[in-house]
Design a protein around this motif. Structure first.
Motif, PDB file in Angstrom:
ATOM      1  N   ALA A 130      -5.852   0.937 -11.565  1.00 42.62           N
ATOM      2  CA  ALA A 130      -5.860   0.091 -10.375  1.00 42.62           C
ATOM      3  C   ALA A 130      -4.878   0.190  -9.386  1.00 42.62           C
ATOM      4  O   ALA A 130      -5.017   0.564  -8.091  1.00 42.62           O
ATOM      5  CB  ALA A 130      -6.132  -1.397 -10.772  1.00 42.62           C
ATOM      6  N   VAL A 131      -3.391   0.316  -9.843  1.00 46.18           N
ATOM      7  CA  VAL A 131      -2.549   0.519  -8.881  1.00 46.18           C
ATOM      8  C   VAL A 131      -2.466   2.102  -8.203  1.00 46.18           C
ATOM      9  O   VAL A 131      -2.324   2.101  -7.004  1.00 46.18           O
ATOM     10  CB  VAL A 131      -1.209   0.427  -9.744  1.00 46.18           C
ATOM     11  N   LEU A 132      -2.624   2.899  -9.139  1.00 42.30           N
ATOM     12  CA  LEU A 132      -2.678   4.393  -8.448  1.00 42.30           C
ATOM     13  C   LEU A 132      -3.886   4.504  -7.528  1.00 42.30           C
ATOM     14  O   LEU A 132      -3.658   5.142  -6.258  1.00 42.30           O
ATOM     15  CB  LEU A 132      -2.627   5.333  -9.511  1.00 42.30           C
ATOM     16  N   ARG A 133      -4.992   4.052  -7.684  1.00 44.86           N
ATOM     17  CA  ARG A 133      -6.241   4.099  -6.784  1.00 44.86           C
ATOM     18  C   ARG A 133      -5.881   3.346  -5.402  1.00 44.86           C
ATOM     19  O   ARG A 133      -6.267   3.758  -4.415  1.00 44.86           O
ATOM     20  CB  ARG A 133      -7.317   3.548  -7.385  1.00 44.86           C
ATOM     21  N   GLU A 134      -5.440   1.967  -5.573  1.00 49.49           N
ATOM     22  CA  GLU A 134      -5.108   1.492  -4.558  1.00 49.49           C
ATOM     23  C   GLU A 134      -4.013   2.104  -3.395  1.00 49.49           C
ATOM     24  O   GLU A 134      -4.056   2.229  -2.230  1.00 49.49           O
ATOM     25  CB  GLU A 134      -4.343  -0.035  -4.767  1.00 49.49           C
ATOM     26  N   ILE A 135      -3.056   2.749  -4.180  1.00 49.04           N
ATOM     27  CA  ILE A 135      -2.135   3.531  -3.545  1.00 49.04           C
ATOM     28  C   ILE A 135      -2.895   4.676  -2.683  1.00 49.04           C
ATOM     29  O   ILE A 135      -2.442   5.149  -1.537  1.00 49.04           O
ATOM     30  CB  ILE A 135      -0.917   4.263  -4.397  1.00 49.04           C
ATOM     31  N   THR A 136      -3.586   5.461  -3.575  1.00 50.68           N
ATOM     32  CA  THR A 136      -4.481   6.618  -2.642  1.00 50.68           C
ATOM     33  C   THR A 136      -5.330   5.947  -1.683  1.00 50.68           C
ATOM     34  O   THR A 136      -5.321   6.735  -0.467  1.00 50.68           O
ATOM     35  CB  THR A 136      -5.353   7.408  -3.667  1.00 50.68           C
ATOM     36  N   ARG A 137      -5.850   4.859  -1.725  1.00 53.51           N
ATOM     37  CA  ARG A 137      -6.539   4.226  -0.751  1.00 53.51           C
ATOM     38  C   ARG A 137      -5.854   4.003   0.467  1.00 53.51           C
ATOM     39  O   ARG A 137      -6.241   4.211   1.695  1.00 53.51           O
ATOM     40  CB  ARG A 137      -7.220   2.703  -1.108  1.00 53.51           C
ATOM     41  N   ASP A 138      -4.681   3.427   0.325  1.00 48.52           N
ATOM     42  CA  ASP A 138      -3.596   3.112   1.144  1.00 48.52           C
ATOM     43  C   ASP A 138      -3.175   4.356   2.197  1.00 48.52           C
ATOM     44  O   ASP A 138      -2.849   4.663   3.392  1.00 48.52           O
ATOM     45  CB  ASP A 138      -2.238   2.359   0.888  1.00 48.52           C
ATOM     46  N   ILE A 139      -3.153   5.483   1.294  1.00 45.05           N
ATOM     47  CA  ILE A 139      -2.764   6.954   1.850  1.00 45.05           C
ATOM     48  C   ILE A 139      -3.989   7.413   2.835  1.00 45.05           C
ATOM     49  O   ILE A 139      -3.575   7.553   4.001  1.00 45.05           O
ATOM     50  CB  ILE A 139      -2.626   7.934   0.919  1.00 45.05           C
ATOM     51  N   GLU A 140      -4.933   7.228   2.468  1.00 46.03           N
ATOM     52  CA  GLU A 140      -6.281   7.578   3.167  1.00 46.03           C
ATOM     53  C   GLU A 140      -6.431   6.814   4.530  1.00 46.03           C
ATOM     54  O   GLU A 140      -6.680   7.285   5.314  1.00 46.03           O
ATOM     55  CB  GLU A 140      -7.564   7.408   2.193  1.00 46.03           C
ATOM     56  N   LYS A 141      -6.064   5.631   4.189  1.00 45.07           N
ATOM     57  CA  LYS A 141      -6.286   4.495   5.575  1.00 45.07           C
ATOM     58  C   LYS A 141      -4.811   4.698   6.389  1.00 45.07           C
ATOM     59  O   LYS A 141      -4.751   3.790   7.268  1.00 45.07           O
ATOM     60  CB  LYS A 141      -6.159   3.022   5.120  1.00 45.07           C
ATOM     61  N   ASN A 142      -3.839   5.546   5.954  1.00 47.82           N
ATOM     62  CA  ASN A 142      -2.721   5.689   6.704  1.00 47.82           C
ATOM     63  C   ASN A 142      -1.850   4.262   6.727  1.00 47.82           C
ATOM     64  O   ASN A 142      -1.036   4.113   7.853  1.00 47.82           O
ATOM     65  CB  ASN A 142      -2.989   6.199   8.162  1.00 47.82           C
ATOM     66  N   THR A 143      -1.856   3.507   5.586  1.00 49.70           N
ATOM     67  CA  THR A 143      -1.210   2.374   5.793  1.00 49.70           C
ATOM     68  C   THR A 143       0.168   2.369   4.928  1.00 49.70           C
ATOM     69  O   THR A 143       0.586   1.341   4.544  1.00 49.70           O
ATOM     70  CB  THR A 143      -1.886   0.922   5.478  1.00 49.70           C
ATOM     71  N   ILE A 144       0.241   3.674   4.169  1.00 50.46           N
ATOM     72  CA  ILE A 144       1.359   3.671   3.225  1.00 50.46           C
ATOM     73  C   ILE A 144       2.884   3.892   3.803  1.00 50.46           C
ATOM     74  O   ILE A 144       3.845   3.098   3.151  1.00 50.46           O
ATOM     75  CB  ILE A 144       1.033   4.659   2.232  1.00 50.46           C
ATOM     76  N   GLU A 145       2.971   4.418   4.707  1.00 46.61           N
ATOM     77  CA  GLU A 145       3.988   4.755   5.485  1.00 46.61           C
ATOM     78  C   GLU A 145       5.057   3.508   5.379  1.00 46.61           C
ATOM     79  O   GLU A 145       6.367   3.660   5.151  1.00 46.61           O
ATOM     80  CB  GLU A 145       4.046   5.394   6.752  1.00 46.61           C
ATOM     81  N   SER A 146       4.906   2.428   6.042  1.00 47.87           N
ATOM     82  CA  SER A 146       5.691   1.240   6.050  1.00 47.87           C
ATOM     83  C   SER A 146       6.079   0.647   4.714  1.00 47.87           C
ATOM     84  O   SER A 146       7.230   0.212   4.503  1.00 47.87           O
ATOM     85  CB  SER A 146       4.956   0.275   6.783  1.00 47.87           C
ATOM     86  N   LYS A 147       5.532   0.715   3.609  1.00 48.08           N
ATOM     87  CA  LYS A 147       5.851   0.529   2.447  1.00 48.08           C
ATOM     88  C   LYS A 147       6.784   1.393   1.730  1.00 48.08           C
ATOM     89  O   LYS A 147       7.533   1.074   0.553  1.00 48.08           O
ATOM     90  CB  LYS A 147       4.501   0.511   1.496  1.00 48.08           C
ATOM     91  N   LEU A 148       6.827   2.797   2.333  1.00 46.23           N
ATOM     92  CA  LEU A 148       7.987   3.469   1.558  1.00 46.23           C
ATOM     93  C   LEU A 148       9.534   3.247   2.448  1.00 46.23           C
ATOM     94  O   LEU A 148      10.283   4.241   1.975  1.00 46.23           O
ATOM     95  CB  LEU A 148       7.443   5.006   1.871  1.00 46.23           C
ATOM     96  N   GLN A 149       9.392   2.688   3.300  1.00 50.58           N
ATOM     97  CA  GLN A 149      10.559   2.339   3.915  1.00 50.58           C
ATOM     98  C   GLN A 149      11.603   1.582   3.217  1.00 50.58           C
ATOM     99  O   GLN A 149      11.356   0.475   2.926  1.00 50.58           O
ATOM    100  CB  GLN A 149      10.493   1.813   5.602  1.00 50.58           C
ATOM    101  N   LEU A 150      12.875   2.202   3.200  1.00 48.64           N
ATOM    102  CA  LEU A 150      14.126   1.523   2.494  1.00 48.64           C
ATOM    103  C   LEU A 150      15.355   2.219   3.081  1.00 48.64           C
ATOM    104  O   LEU A 150      15.489   3.296   3.370  1.00 48.64           O
ATOM    105  CB  LEU A 150      13.859   2.121   0.988  1.00 48.64           C
ATOM    106  N   PRO A 151      16.022   1.250   3.375  1.00 51.82           N
ATOM    107  CA  PRO A 151      17.330   1.522   3.731  1.00 51.82           C
ATOM    108  C   PRO A 151      18.010   2.589   2.977  1.00 51.82           C
ATOM    109  O   PRO A 151      18.103   2.615   1.714  1.00 51.82           O
ATOM    110  CB  PRO A 151      18.200   0.131   3.928  1.00 51.82           C
TER     111      PRO A 151
END
Length: 452
Positions: A130-151
């Protein structure tokens, strides 16, 4: 199970085992993947699989903090405290999905299969899916980038961040961490004619006989022209500098006290020194001898602890490139971030202090000691030398000066001579030092002289 799927699972399982050994048991990636005596589960894979596994583990280690941060968005509650294998399965899979050119299908299915095959994680297989498929869906929707931001300062362990900020300040610490992401360079030291070899290898001359291969070179180093003939050896451009700060090398009796794998030993020998190379580890001294044989360089090698085997007051000069925390090489050895602690750094500083005291004893009156290491920690550098000067009454700093021949040839390097007369260069200084894009290892060098 098909052979292809079995191979797929074996590779990912090996990646999990390596990653677990590094994170949990604090073993080094280089040791675990050594082609002669590495981990058996790694060595039984074929060469292509080993390369794939090492790439996965390296990528996961390099991005571990970001991957852990990302997981926080997708887990509805924290994983059980003891679910280390489960966390490692997720980390390895996420690294493949986010950073590596691996099909999502292969990364997800292999992760789920690995969870099912391990009794400790079997009940979490659906969670992994479930976790990995949700991540791939967010990649496809271009909504993953903000979640990868870390100082930037939060992309490394707290101990390392605090050490850098304390020694260098926040801004410099950040640029060092950013530069450590640049791990694409391979530098060579050629025995003679750097212009010719730079032309042959499409390389760039950095300083003296040290050249850098193009970043596009991805093949095995042993296939490169000149390897079999012994025309050059691999040596980071920063590691090349300590020997160049040693004066009057030709025909001098010089001890290289912690010599393997032999880059600096080879420098000394090729410059005409009469070198005695000491190495405490049998495997490492065999590696040193093999390297010297390929390079056709004559060096006397001594197996053993130089504190027991080196004669007192017998060398014109001594090179102590001391074992250290290696925090200046994290761009190449990213596992160091997760296998070391500040206590380890302090322990290495204590060892270096003892080694340096004995190095001084081996040096003739009027002789010279070059102390160097690839640590970023000032407790292993500037602070250590200050301690030695305070407690040893027959030693003084031989100040490194901008008007020396080496610096006149390479004036940009004078920027890294400290107010105390040491030499300190960090990973992010490569452009300032060379004028080229890229990075280098961090190095500290002190030059000392012995008097009555």
């Amino acid at each position: 199970m098909t052979q292809a799927k079995k191979t797929n699972i074996q590779s990912r399982k090996a990646a999990i085992q390596l990653y677990s050994a590094i994170i949990e048991r604090k073993l080094s990636l280089s040791g675990l993947t050594n082609e002669e005596n590495g981990a058996s589960y790694y060595l039984k894979l074929d060469k292509q699989e080993r390369n794939f596994v090492k790439a996965i583990v390296t990528c996961t280690l390099r991005n571990k903090a970001i991957i852990e941060h990302l997981l926080g968005y997708y887990l509805k509650k924290n994983l059980p405290s003891g679910a280390r294998t489960l966390r490692h399965i997720l980390h390895i899979a996420i690294a493949q999905i986010i950073y590596l050119n691996v099909s999502n299908y292969a990364a997800i299915n292999s992760a789920v299969d690995l969870a099912k095959y391990d009794a400790r994680t079997r009940r979490f297989a659906s969670l992994v899916n479930a976790v990995l498929r949700e991540i791939t869906r967010d990649i496809e929707k271009n909504t993953i980038e903000s979640k990868l931001q870390l100082p930037v300062l939060d992309t490394v362990p707290v101990w390392f961040k605090n050490m850098l900020v304390y020694d260098y300040g926040k801004e410099k610490a950040q640029t060092i961490i950013e530069a450590q992401a640049n791990n694409q360079s391979i530098d060579l030291t050629v025995k003679t004619d750097p212009k010719l070899w730079a032309q042959k290898l499409n390389a760039t001359i950095l300083w003296e006989n040290n050249i850098r291969l193009p970043s596009t070179y991805k093949d095995e180093i042993t296939k490169l022209e000149g390897y079999k003939e012994g025309a050059w050896w691999v040596q980071d451009c920063a590691a090349y500098i300590p020997v160049m700060l040693m004066r009057q090398i030709k025909n001098k009796q010089i001890a290289d006290l912690c010599s393997s794998p032999g880059g600096k030993t080879s420098q000394l020998a090729s410059m005409g020194a009469k070198v005695m190379a000491f190495e405490i580890n049998k495997t490492r001294i065999n590696r040193l001898k093999t390297n010297l044989e390929r390079l056709h360089l004559s060096v006397e090698t001594i197996l053993g602890d130089f504190r027991q085997t080196a004669s007192l007051n017998s060398f014109d000069a001594v090179l102590l490139d001391a074992p250290c925390s290696s925090t200046g090489t994290i761009r190449k050895n990213c596992d160091i971030l997760w296998t070391k602690t500040l206590e380890d750094v302090k322990d290495m500083s204590d060892l270096q202090y003892d080694l340096l005291k004995h190095a001084i004893k081996c040096t003739k009156i009027g002789g010279e000691i070059i102390f160097s290491n690839c640590s970023l920690a000032k407790i292993e550098g500037e602070n250590l030398i200050e301690k030695i000067l305070k407690n040893e009454n027959n030693i003084k700093i031989s100040v490194i000066r901008p008007d020396e021949t080496f610096f006149q040839k390479h004036p940009s390097l004078t920027n890294f001579i400290t107010a105390e007369g040491f030499f300190r260069i960090t990973t992010d200084d490569f452009y300032k030092a060379s004028g080229y894009k890229g990075a280098m290892d961090s190095f500290f060098v002190a030059r000392l002289s012995k008097y009555k």
